[in-house]
Design an enzyme around this catalytic site. Structure first.
Site, PDB file in Angstrom:
ATOM      1  N   ARG A 294       0.896  -1.206   0.105  1.00 29.22           N
ATOM      2  CA  ARG A 294      -0.021   0.015   0.063  1.00 29.22           C
ATOM      3  C   ARG A 294       0.754   1.368  -0.028  1.00 29.22           C
ATOM      4  O   ARG A 294       0.584   2.188  -0.836  1.00 29.22           O
ATOM      5  CB  ARG A 294      -1.001   0.071   1.102  1.00 29.22           C
ATOM      6  CG  ARG A 294      -1.970   1.041   1.386  1.00 29.22           C
ATOM      7  CD  ARG A 294      -2.537   1.166   2.762  1.00 29.22           C
ATOM      8  NE  ARG A 294      -2.842   0.070   3.061  1.00 29.22           N
ATOM      9  CZ  ARG A 294      -4.165  -0.642   3.288  1.00 29.22           C
ATOM     10  NH1 ARG A 294      -5.059   0.155   2.544  1.00 29.22           N
ATOM     11  NH2 ARG A 294      -4.357  -1.791   3.688  1.00 29.22           N
ATOM     12  N   ARG A 331     -13.497  -0.904  -1.297  1.00 27.92           N
ATOM     13  CA  ARG A 331     -12.891  -0.706   0.069  1.00 27.92           C
ATOM     14  C   ARG A 331     -13.717  -0.369   1.206  1.00 27.92           C
ATOM     15  O   ARG A 331     -13.756  -0.473   2.275  1.00 27.92           O
ATOM     16  CB  ARG A 331     -11.636   0.004   0.282  1.00 27.92           C
ATOM     17  CG  ARG A 331     -10.340  -0.864  -0.741  1.00 27.92           C
ATOM     18  CD  ARG A 331      -8.986  -0.420  -0.313  1.00 27.92           C
ATOM     19  NE  ARG A 331      -8.426  -0.496   1.029  1.00 27.92           N
ATOM     20  CZ  ARG A 331      -8.655   0.387   2.010  1.00 27.92           C
ATOM     21  NH1 ARG A 331      -8.886   1.653   1.623  1.00 27.92           N
ATOM     22  NH2 ARG A 331      -8.193   0.046   2.998  1.00 27.92           N
ATOM     23  N   CYS A 362     -26.333  -2.674  -8.256  1.00 26.87           N
ATOM     24  CA  CYS A 362     -27.679  -2.863  -7.605  1.00 26.87           C
ATOM     25  C   CYS A 362     -27.416  -3.255  -5.857  1.00 26.87           C
ATOM     26  O   CYS A 362     -27.598  -4.556  -5.929  1.00 26.87           O
ATOM     27  CB  CYS A 362     -28.421  -3.687  -8.173  1.00 26.87           C
ATOM     28  SG  CYS A 362     -28.933  -2.917 -10.044  1.00 26.87           S
ATOM     29  N   TYR A 392      -5.117  -1.707  -3.645  1.00 23.46           N
ATOM     30  CA  TYR A 392      -6.303  -2.625  -3.585  1.00 23.46           C
ATOM     31  C   TYR A 392      -7.635  -1.923  -4.053  1.00 23.46           C
ATOM     32  O   TYR A 392      -8.691  -2.153  -3.625  1.00 23.46           O
ATOM     33  CB  TYR A 392      -6.382  -2.933  -1.847  1.00 23.46           C
ATOM     34  CG  TYR A 392      -5.084  -3.331  -1.292  1.00 23.46           C
ATOM     35  CD1 TYR A 392      -4.852  -4.577  -1.584  1.00 23.46           C
ATOM     36  CD2 TYR A 392      -4.433  -2.551  -0.184  1.00 23.46           C
ATOM     37  CE1 TYR A 392      -3.710  -5.162  -1.031  1.00 23.46           C
ATOM     38  CE2 TYR A 392      -3.256  -3.099   0.236  1.00 23.46           C
ATOM     39  CZ  TYR A 392      -2.655  -4.436  -0.034  1.00 23.46           C
ATOM     40  OH  TYR A 392      -1.969  -5.083   0.430  1.00 23.46           O
TER      41      TYR A 392
HETATM   42  N1  LLP Z   1       3.089  -8.932   3.015  1.00 27.88           N
HETATM   43  C1  LLP Z   1       2.100  -9.836   3.419  1.00 27.88           C
HETATM   44  C2  LLP Z   1       2.265 -11.176   3.807  1.00 27.88           C
HETATM   45  C3  LLP Z   1       0.462  -9.431   3.382  1.00 27.88           C
HETATM   46  O1  LLP Z   1      -0.486 -10.211   3.719  1.00 27.88           O
HETATM   47  C4  LLP Z   1       0.410  -8.120   2.889  1.00 27.88           C
HETATM   48  C5  LLP Z   1      -0.938  -7.759   2.773  1.00 27.88           C
HETATM   49  C6  LLP Z   1       1.498  -7.378   2.566  1.00 27.88           C
HETATM   50  C7  LLP Z   1       2.583  -7.724   2.983  1.00 27.88           C
HETATM   51  C8  LLP Z   1       1.427  -5.915   2.146  1.00 27.88           C
HETATM   52  O2  LLP Z   1       0.894  -4.973   3.099  1.00 27.88           O
HETATM   53  P1  LLP Z   1       0.337  -3.384   2.873  1.00 27.88           P
HETATM   54  O3  LLP Z   1       1.948  -2.725   3.070  1.00 27.88           O
HETATM   55  O4  LLP Z   1       0.103  -3.331   1.475  1.00 27.88           O
HETATM   56  O5  LLP Z   1      -0.301  -2.920   3.910  1.00 27.88           O
HETATM   57  N2  LLP Z   1      -7.264  -5.288   1.024  1.00 27.88           N
HETATM   58  C9  LLP Z   1      -7.101  -4.832   2.257  1.00 27.88           C
HETATM   59  C10 LLP Z   1      -5.382  -4.964   2.558  1.00 27.88           C
HETATM   60  C11 LLP Z   1      -5.173  -6.337   2.656  1.00 27.88           C
HETATM   61  C12 LLP Z   1      -3.574  -6.624   2.929  1.00 27.88           C
HETATM   62  C13 LLP Z   1      -3.335  -8.159   2.895  1.00 27.88           C
HETATM   63  N3  LLP Z   1      -1.885  -8.165   3.034  1.00 27.88           N
HETATM   64  C14 LLP Z   1      -7.358  -3.365   2.069  1.00 27.88           C
HETATM   65  O6  LLP Z   1      -7.609  -3.019   1.171  1.00 27.88           O
HETATM   66  O7  LLP Z   1      -7.214  -2.643   3.053  1.00 27.88           O
END
Ligand code: LLP
Length: 434
Positions: A294, A331, A362, A392
């Protein structure tokens, strides 16, 4: 403004993103459309790389968690920026390979890799499996044995830490579906098992505590627990881990209420906690990695929509409908996530009209954001920009209600823009229907 790549045109009316006029971009490419600021993505990669090398040491590499936004061009950018990647499926591996990404720098996650995922990843020369559980460890061993190779792995552990973020994206607690708990003794058992297997090269350990994390010292606590475990394994089994991957999760600014996160400072704090722990425990500092997703792409992204119908229900609520919805921006529907919405062609007007910005699907839950302040002149044809939408969104988009997925346009150098992912057509929607 929430990010420095958002500015306003000289006449005060139009929102600019990465120096380019969003109203013109909406005209050129149509809406809904995803925009991505390539310069911002590269800037973030370089910031992470510099911070890792400075604070963790020269071998430490940031791994882009490609689930945040996965498509060919972004793997090309990661390759050019010399970034590692985290992948979670054969689909992400296939996409990275199609972009020419060197898979030996990839770490393969997921709590349930199928036998065919394992065979495919090994056939293509994946660098590391981040092994989630014992069945998977045996499946990796069997496949590596069949191929007569020694496969590098990390074991994914749960350090038992609550990151204080949305429940759906917390992963480091003891009862998580991901990884093996340290607290119950199972982490030690699987370490012993991995060390006994001929075709497994156990390089170290991994943990990921959660996502959109701002809480103080979560990563430092994670590092301490993991290093204590590493010291314990050295004492009990004579095994010293070579690598420690502390996962992703740094938060980003969706609204003015979210703090700024200084990457160099955050990394230096984790490094200090890790070095202090190693000293106290009498172990070498392992090569440390982290997996930001992210925080590399979120504020490099935006979705543009066109306003359609407007509904005013006196004494109740106002609705502003846009030409996309939870199919391209899920989200809010999933997590009630906060966002900043701007009237991109009316940046000079006062925002004194409160409305829910809603999608066209819908479903009552198809909401982009509630209590949005917009100009009272908002009308059909106006452009709404949904900010901080680079992570995301596209990667979680669906064809619900048979809506085609929007195009992704990349912006760079202040005035160049090009299509990185074509928008789906109605023919694409029926492509696999027999
Ligand atoms: N590493 C692992 C093992 C993970 O499961 C994730 C995210 C990341 C790294 C990266 O995390 P980040 O830096 O992006 O926070 N769909 C949700 C977020 C799900 C995150 C899943 N894992 C949202 O839209 O907030």
């Amino acid at each position: 403004m929430i990010c420095d790549n958002l500015t306003i045109s000289k006449d005060g009316r139009h929102l600019l993103f990465a120096g380019q006029d969003t109203v013109e971009l909406a005209k050129k490419y149509g809406t809904p459309v995803y925009l991505l600021d390539e310069d911002k993505i590269r800037e973030k990669c370089r910031k992470y790389k510099r911070a890792f090398q400075k604070h963790f040491g020269p071998e430490s590499v940031p791994l882009y968690a490609s689930k945040a936004n996965s498509f060919k061009r972004i793997y090309k950018i990661m390759s050019e920026e010399d970034m590692g990647i985290d992948v979670v499926s054969s689909g992400e591996i296939y996409t990275a390979l199609a972009a020419g990404y060197d898979l030996s720098k990839a770490y393969f996650h997921s709590n349930n890799k199928t036998d065919s995922d394992i065979a495919y990843a090994m056939e293509k020369g994946i660098g590391y499996f981040v092994c989630d559980n014992e069945e998977e460890l045996m499946a990796i061993q069997n496949e590596a044995n069949r191929r007569e190779i020694k496969q590098k792995i990390l074991l994914r552990l749960t350090p038992g830490i609550d990151p204080h973020t949305f429940e759906a994206i917390s992963t480091g607690k003891v009862d998580s579906k991901f990884g093996i708990p340290v607290e119950t003794g199972q982490a030690k058992e699987i370490t012993q098992k991995a060390l006994s297997l001929h075709n497994i090269d156990l390089r170290g350990f991994h943990c990921h505590i959660g996502s959109q994390v701002f809480a103080e010292d979560v990563f430092e606590r994670g590092a301490r627990v993991m290093l204590e475990f590493i010291a314990q394994m050295k004492a009990d089994l004579g095994y010293e881990a070579y690598e420690l991957d502390l996962g992703g999760g740094y938060g980003v600014r969706y609204t003015e209420n979210d703090p700024y996160l200084d990457i160099d400072k955050k990394v230096s704090e984790v490094a200090k906690a890790a070095k202090d722990s190693c000293k106290r425990l009498g172990i070498k500092l392992p090569v440390i990695h982290m997996e930001p997703g992210r925080s590399i792409v979120a504020d490099a992204g935006m979705v543009l929509y066109t306003v359609g119908s407007i509904k005013k229900i006196p004494g109740y609520k106002n609705y502003v409908s846009i030409d996309g919805g939870m199919s391209d921006s899920p989200r809010y529907a999933l997590y009630k996530a906060s966002y900043t919405c701007l009237a991109a062609n009316k940046m000079d007007e006062n925002c004194n009209f409160t409305a829910s910005v809603v999608g066209r699907l819908c479903e009552s839950g198809d909401i982009i954001q509630e209590n949005v302040k917009l100009p009272s002149s908002i009308q059909r044809g106006d452009i709404i920009a949904l900010c901080t939408a680079g992570a995301y969104h596209y990667s979680m988009a669906s064809n619900y209600n048979r809506l085609p997925k929007p195009a992704t346009i990349i912006l760079r150098n202040g005035n160049e823009n090009y299509i990185a992912i074509k928008g789906e057509t109605l023919d694409d929607i029926i492509r696999n229907d027999l």
